[in-house]
Design an enzyme around this catalytic site. Structure first.
Site, mmCIF file in Angstrom:
data_model
loop_
_atom_site.group_PDB
_atom_site.id
_atom_site.type_symbol
_atom_site.label_atom_id
_atom_site.label_comp_id
_atom_site.label_asym_id
_atom_site.label_seq_id
_atom_site.Cartn_x
_atom_site.Cartn_y
_atom_site.Cartn_z
ATOM 1 N N LYS A 1 0.840 -1.213 0.000
ATOM 2 C CA LYS A 1 0.000 0.000 0.000
ATOM 3 C C LYS A 1 0.871 1.258 0.000
ATOM 4 O O LYS A 1 0.504 2.257 -0.623
ATOM 5 C CB LYS A 1 -0.976 -0.017 1.176
ATOM 6 C CG LYS A 1 -1.991 -1.141 1.023
ATOM 7 C CD LYS A 1 -3.333 -0.888 1.635
ATOM 8 C CE LYS A 1 -4.295 -1.982 1.153
ATOM 9 N NZ LYS A 1 -5.624 -1.912 1.692
ATOM 10 N N LYS B 1 -3.419 -9.750 -6.979
ATOM 11 C CA LYS B 1 -4.723 -9.941 -6.344
ATOM 12 C C LYS B 1 -5.778 -9.013 -6.958
ATOM 13 O O LYS B 1 -5.470 -7.848 -7.250
ATOM 14 C CB LYS B 1 -4.552 -9.599 -4.854
ATOM 15 C CG LYS B 1 -5.729 -9.909 -3.987
ATOM 16 C CD LYS B 1 -5.496 -9.425 -2.547
ATOM 17 C CE LYS B 1 -5.818 -7.958 -2.377
ATOM 18 N NZ LYS B 1 -6.223 -7.557 -1.040
ATOM 19 N N LYS C 1 -10.051 -3.774 -4.835
ATOM 20 C CA LYS C 1 -11.005 -2.658 -4.999
ATOM 21 C C LYS C 1 -10.343 -1.433 -5.589
ATOM 22 O O LYS C 1 -10.938 -0.694 -6.339
ATOM 23 C CB LYS C 1 -11.497 -2.185 -3.619
ATOM 24 C CG LYS C 1 -12.325 -3.113 -2.849
ATOM 25 C CD LYS C 1 -12.801 -2.353 -1.610
ATOM 26 C CE LYS C 1 -13.210 -3.309 -0.534
ATOM 27 N NZ LYS C 1 -12.191 -3.479 0.505
HETATM 28 N N1 AQP Z 1 -8.710 -10.914 -4.370
HETATM 29 C C1 AQP Z 1 -9.164 -11.457 -3.246
HETATM 30 N N2 AQP Z 1 -9.362 -12.788 -3.156
HETATM 31 C C2 AQP Z 1 -9.839 -13.350 -2.023
HETATM 32 N N3 AQP Z 1 -10.140 -12.631 -0.918
HETATM 33 C C3 AQP Z 1 -9.956 -11.314 -0.960
HETATM 34 N N4 AQP Z 1 -10.152 -10.336 -0.056
HETATM 35 C C4 AQP Z 1 -9.807 -9.147 -0.595
HETATM 36 N N5 AQP Z 1 -9.391 -9.309 -1.858
HETATM 37 C C5 AQP Z 1 -9.466 -10.651 -2.114
HETATM 38 C C6 AQP Z 1 -10.688 -10.551 1.286
HETATM 39 O O1 AQP Z 1 -11.832 -9.726 1.437
HETATM 40 C C7 AQP Z 1 -11.938 -9.307 2.793
HETATM 41 C C8 AQP Z 1 -12.184 -7.850 2.869
HETATM 42 O O2 AQP Z 1 -11.074 -7.149 2.331
HETATM 43 P P1 AQP Z 1 -10.774 -5.665 2.791
HETATM 44 O O3 AQP Z 1 -11.943 -4.830 2.532
HETATM 45 O O4 AQP Z 1 -10.283 -5.649 4.165
HETATM 46 O O5 AQP Z 1 -9.660 -5.128 1.894
HETATM 47 P P2 AQP Z 1 -8.406 -5.699 1.234
HETATM 48 O O6 AQP Z 1 -7.994 -7.033 1.721
HETATM 49 O O7 AQP Z 1 -7.369 -4.657 1.290
HETATM 50 O O8 AQP Z 1 -9.037 -5.887 -0.190
HETATM 51 P P3 AQP Z 1 -8.900 -5.013 -1.431
HETATM 52 O O9 AQP Z 1 -10.088 -5.322 -2.297
HETATM 53 O O10 AQP Z 1 -7.567 -5.250 -2.025
HETATM 54 O O11 AQP Z 1 -9.059 -3.526 -0.960
HETATM 55 P P4 AQP Z 1 -8.132 -2.294 -1.236
HETATM 56 O O12 AQP Z 1 -7.985 -2.209 -2.717
HETATM 57 O O13 AQP Z 1 -8.945 -1.168 -0.668
HETATM 58 O O14 AQP Z 1 -6.876 -2.517 -0.519
HETATM 59 C C9 AQP Z 1 -10.658 -9.769 3.487
HETATM 60 O O15 AQP Z 1 -10.939 -10.933 4.212
HETATM 61 C C10 AQP Z 1 -9.718 -10.069 2.355
HETATM 62 O O16 AQP Z 1 -8.810 -11.092 2.688
#
Ligand code: AQP
Length: 331
Positions: free
Chosen positions: A116, A198, A201
């Protein structure tokens, strides 16, 4: 089946943008599987989202939309406690106390911080760095036994256990040690444009991510344009990460096993696989999007859910905080 009240589940998602197919398969599908057997706390971890600069109006709407998406995905508010992290003040109190129990060396090792920080070079704030401590507090506050998350969160859950063990050894047994719960397949859904990364979002390339609020047209377009390879052979292997990802998604949203899918498409090729997967995704996501829109038209109902959730979560959180304050000697 009777509720095994003694086992507690905690998990959450940060309300940035909208939920992705990765969030749905990696986390929310597991949340739904657990809701009948365990005492489940599913939070919208809004304070975590503040590590990235945001527009307050859009953020407020995203927070409400996330609750609507949780409900639209089928999380039953009678069975689960659904709440905003910021409504339960004990999260930030415990965050400070546990920050004093976490070593900088541990935070320096967190790969999500490194990723990040790389993405947001102009805003590497202290919150981004100490974010895992707030997550540790989120989990320990509810004395969670299991934390259903995607694979990317494994390191944070390991940190949670380490901090809990350190606290318990220093001040007495206060915290339950949580275990991670990751799905056997689908724990890491990959970007449709870059299957080595991965699905996320906040990916700048929106074509790599399917959002639960995407239109039918966008879903079809994204699947059709997804990156595969030149082998033109449907197989589930690491050397073909794009196809492997499509098969994983297909299997998680249907009754087909991976083996059955490989057999089904072996002679048909990537085009047929993409067409059928796009249709499956449209049929899966359309009802979620439509229900979401209905919930968003009923903000009073959403308010009744999050207020009830905060009340219930606060009671449990305060019970833990009372023990914490006593154990560390606060008057
Ligand atoms: N690509 C993924 N595959 C499987 N699980 C995923 N999770 C996130 N991306 C994947 C799981 O979703 C839950 C919520 O995630 P989060 O909102 O805490 O954010 P994150 O892990 O940081 O996911 P993002 O989508 O990548 O968000 P941004 O872009 O904002 O950083 C968690 O249980 C995560 O493991």
């Amino acid at each position: 089946m009777s509720k095994q009240k003694q086992k507690v589940i905690f998990s959450g998602a940060q309300p940035t943008g909208s939920l992705t197919l990765g969030n749905y398969i990696g986390a929310i599908q597991s949340w739904k599987d657990l809701e009948n057997e365990f005492e489940c706390y599913y939070s919208i971890v809004d304070l975590h989202s503040l590590t990235i600069r945001h527009d307050p109006k859009k953020f407020r709407k995203a927070c409400l939309s996330f609750l609507a998406q949780y409900l639209a995905c089928g999380l039953d508010p009678e069975k689960n406690t659904l709440f905003y992290q910021s409504h339960v003040k004990q999260h930030t109190e415990l965050n400070w106390i546990l920050g004093c129990m976490t070593y900088m060396g541990e935070l320096n090792r967190m790969t999500q911080f490194k990723e990040k920080a790389e993405k947001h070079k102009d805003n590497i704030n202290a919150g981004l760095y100490t974010y895992p401590v707030l997550q540790v507090a989120d989990i320990l506050l509810y004395q969670a036994d299991l934390v259903p998350v995607g694979e990317d969160q494994r390191q944070h859950i390991e940190l949670t256990r380490d901090v809990a063990i350190r606290f318990n050894n220093t001040y007495g047994e206060v915290f339950t040690l949580p275990d991670i719960y990751v799905p056997k397949i689908g724990a890491k859904i990959m970007s449709l444009q870059d299957p080595e990364s991965k699905m996320s979002k906040s990916d700048e390339n929106v074509n790599g991510t399917i959002f639960l609020l995407d239109s039918d047209k966008d879903i079809v377009k994204k699947v059709k344009r997804s990156v595969t390879d030149s082998e033109n052979r449907v197989a589930y292997r690491d050397e073909q990460p794009g196809v492997k990802n499509l098969l994983t998604i297909y299997s998680k949203l249907s009754d087909y096993s991976i083996e059955e899918l490989v057999e089904k498409y072996a002679s048909k090729g990537y085009g047929a696989l993409k067409t059928d997967l796009a249709e499956l995704l449209v049929e899966t996501i359309r009802p979620i999007r439509e229900k979401h829109n209905e919930y968003m038209d009923n903000l009073d109902y959403l308010a009744s859910i999050y207020k009830k959730g905060a009340e219930k979560a606060s009671i449990v959180a305060e019970r833990t905080m009372t023990k914490v304050r006593e154990s560390i000697g606060l008057v």
